[in-house]
Write an enzyme that holds these catalytic residues in place. Sequence first.
Site, short mmCIF file in Angstrom:
data_model
loop_
_atom_site.label_atom_id
_atom_site.label_comp_id
_atom_site.label_asym_id
_atom_site.label_seq_id
_atom_site.Cartn_x
_atom_site.Cartn_y
_atom_site.Cartn_z
N HIS A 7 13.28 9.17 -4.79
CA HIS A 7 12.41 8.29 -4.20
C HIS A 7 13.14 7.16 -3.33
CE1 HIS A 7 9.53 4.66 -3.72
NE2 HIS A 7 8.52 5.68 -4.00
N GLU A 43 7.20 10.55 1.99
CA GLU A 43 6.77 9.23 2.11
C GLU A 43 7.63 8.33 3.09
OE1 GLU A 43 5.29 8.13 -2.11
OE2 GLU A 43 7.46 7.81 -2.18
N GLY A 62 4.16 0.29 0.32
CA GLY A 62 3.92 -0.99 -0.06
C GLY A 62 3.67 -1.84 1.06
N SER A 115 1.17 3.69 0.94
CA SER A 115 -0.15 2.98 1.21
C SER A 115 -1.38 3.95 1.21
CB SER A 115 0.04 2.09 2.28
OG SER A 115 1.14 1.12 2.53
N GLU A 169 13.13 4.00 -3.00
CA GLU A 169 13.48 2.84 -3.71
C GLU A 169 14.95 3.27 -4.31
OE1 GLU A 169 9.88 1.96 -5.66
OE2 GLU A 169 8.80 1.46 -3.64
N GLY A 213 1.32 4.55 -5.09
CA GLY A 213 1.95 3.51 -5.72
C GLY A 213 0.98 2.39 -6.01
N GLY A 214 0.87 1.61 -5.40
CA GLY A 214 -0.01 0.15 -5.74
C GLY A 214 -1.45 0.81 -6.20
N ASN A 234 2.57 6.72 -9.23
CA ASN A 234 3.66 6.35 -9.41
C ASN A 234 3.76 4.77 -9.75
OD1 ASN A 234 6.40 5.45 -9.47
ND2 ASN A 234 6.93 6.00 -7.36
N TRP A 235 3.68 4.43 -11.10
CA TRP A 235 3.50 3.18 -11.44
C TRP A 235 4.64 2.32 -11.17
CZ3 TRP A 235 1.27 3.23 -17.24
CH2 TRP A 235 0.13 3.81 -17.27
N LYS A 236 5.62 2.95 -10.68
CA LYS A 236 7.09 2.15 -10.48
C LYS A 236 7.40 1.27 -11.84
CE LYS A 236 6.22 2.56 -5.61
NZ LYS A 236 6.25 2.35 -4.41
P1 13P Z 1 2.60 2.42 -2.16
O1 13P Z 1 1.05 3.25 -2.43
O2 13P Z 1 2.57 1.07 -3.06
O3 13P Z 1 2.53 2.28 -0.76
O4 13P Z 1 3.67 3.33 -2.85
C1 13P Z 1 4.02 4.62 -2.32
C2 13P Z 1 4.95 5.11 -3.26
O5 13P Z 1 6.26 4.80 -3.07
C3 13P Z 1 4.73 6.23 -4.24
O6 13P Z 1 6.04 6.63 -4.86
#
Ligand code: 13P
Length: 256
Positions: free
Chosen positions: A98, A170, A176, A216, A100, A237-238, A13-15
């Site tokens: 998600h 999640e 993050g 993470s 967020e 994510g990251g 997930n590149w956000k």
């Molecule tokens: P991180 O891997 O950066 O913690 O993000 C997880 C995430 O929200 C994937 O959708």
Amino acid sequence: MNGSKRKKVIAGNWKMNKTAAEAAMLIENLIPAVKDAECEVVILVPFLNISTAIKMCEGTNIRVGAQNCHFAESGAFTGEISVPMLIEAGVEFVVVGHSERRQYFGETDDSVNKKAKAVIENGLYAIVCVGESLEEREAGDTEKVVGKQVKAALFDVSSEHIGKLIIAYEPIWAIGTGRTATPEQAQEVCKFIRETVKNLYSDEIAENMVIQYGGSMNPGNAEELLALEDVDGGLIGGASLKADDFKAIVDAANVK
Ligand code: 13P
């Protein structure tokens, strides 16, 4: 070990990251890096990168997804993107709900349910995100919160379409933050989600459902998390923003 027939799904997930040029460079590096993957490899890119991603990934094993959609087919919804538009673009996966989006964009259990249905009833895969906050975990409410989110997301979803639905657990406190759930915590909640699905549908549907862990996940902890019985992949994510890190996680999913 995960001894099931479920194929693992590793989704990045590149956000809201990567310009067009950066996206193209990352995909160029990813294509050779993950070409031998035994798991499904998915990149969930910003809307504006979808067409580049689809073109570049054609003929490869990388599948492309979006990070959100609207539940209506079309209409007066300024700034939104519909499922038919995503299908036309060649998208196969859509992230729904998600944390967020729940936190910053007013996503509710009801809109998550409507979006999930719009996605799967149109033949795409929905990756529906659920997870508790730190306060909820510390209050001992994890199962209550996650159970409610799962039931709400699956409300009125028919067994005919449920095969297109993936659930990503999640925990919000792990996103993050560098603070990953322990393998015990990840397994416990993913197993609880599978039980919840079993109670709502059937043994078979629950056994076949892909349940991912996200929060993470990185090259250092992926192998342990992905080996858990009820963890069938990762939502990353990251670590999905760097080809080497994402490849290492894909490789960890291939470890038997
Ligand atoms: P991180 O891997 O950066 O913690 O993000 C997880 C995430 O929200 C994937 O959708």
